[in-house]
Design a protein around this motif. Structure first.
Motif, mmCIF file in Angstrom:
data_model
loop_
_atom_site.group_PDB
_atom_site.id
_atom_site.type_symbol
_atom_site.label_atom_id
_atom_site.label_comp_id
_atom_site.label_asym_id
_atom_site.label_seq_id
_atom_site.Cartn_x
_atom_site.Cartn_y
_atom_site.Cartn_z
ATOM 1 N N HIS A 7 -9.156 -1.996 0.407
ATOM 2 C CA HIS A 7 -9.187 -2.737 -0.861
ATOM 3 C C HIS A 7 -10.194 -2.079 -1.792
ATOM 4 O O HIS A 7 -10.987 -1.240 -1.366
ATOM 5 C CB HIS A 7 -9.524 -4.210 -0.637
ATOM 6 C CG HIS A 7 -10.822 -4.420 0.065
ATOM 7 N ND1 HIS A 7 -10.949 -4.381 1.434
ATOM 8 C CD2 HIS A 7 -12.071 -4.641 -0.407
ATOM 9 C CE1 HIS A 7 -12.216 -4.586 1.771
ATOM 10 N NE2 HIS A 7 -12.922 -4.732 0.676
ATOM 11 N N PRO A 15 -4.283 0.889 -1.833
ATOM 12 C CA PRO A 15 -3.775 -0.478 -2.013
ATOM 13 C C PRO A 15 -3.359 -0.717 -3.468
ATOM 14 O O PRO A 15 -3.655 0.103 -4.345
ATOM 15 C CB PRO A 15 -4.983 -1.336 -1.646
ATOM 16 C CG PRO A 15 -6.158 -0.492 -2.012
ATOM 17 C CD PRO A 15 -5.742 0.927 -1.752
ATOM 18 N N CYS A 57 0.852 -1.187 0.000
ATOM 19 C CA CYS A 57 0.000 0.000 0.000
ATOM 20 C C CYS A 57 0.889 1.237 0.000
ATOM 21 O O CYS A 57 2.040 1.186 0.392
ATOM 22 C CB CYS A 57 -0.901 0.026 1.235
ATOM 23 S SG CYS A 57 -2.205 -1.206 1.206
#
Length: 127
Positions: free
Chosen positions: A94, A83, A12
């Motif tokens: 996500h 991400p 990330c």
């Protein structure tokens, strides 16, 4: 005692809002309905399960005029954990809708209308 460690999720990155995009933070409960309303008109949508929020990306500069109850705009004073492009499930942040090539944003007016419809009064269907 050693200093506290900061947990990060692999691959990330932290990105500053207000440059390529402003981000709109929406409670997950309303955001899922808004996503269904927008359908294919939605750009990328990031889900953060820890805060039970969805984030839409709108063109930069729209934060100045944004006025939708229950939402918050992240502009140039904020950062967001991004991400990898194809991470579609947790743990951690996500994509609910993966970003497409160079286009991440959703038209601000379309998002505003979808959010207002999603947060509007609910009526039960009579059978």
């Amino acid at each position: 005692m050693p200093p506290p460690s900061i947990r990060t999720i692999r691959n990330c990155r932290l990105e500053k809002a207000g440059q390529a995009w402003d981000a709109v933070r929406v409670p997950r409960s309303v955001g899922l309905d808004a996503l269904a309303i927008l359908g294919g008109r939605s750009g990328a949508v990031l889900e953060d399960p820890l805060s039970a929020a969805l984030y839409w990306f709108i063109p930069p500069g729209n934060a100045v005029t944004w006025d939708v109850a229950g939402t918050r705009v992240l502009d140039e004073d904020a950062h967001l954990v991004i991400p990898p492009v194809r991470r579609t499930q947790g743990p951690g942040p996500h994509w609910r809708v993966c970003p497409a090539a160079e286009v991440w944003t959703t038209e601000a007016a379309a998002l505003q209308a979808a959010l207002e419809d999603a947060a509007g009064p609910r009526t039960e269907q009579m059978q």
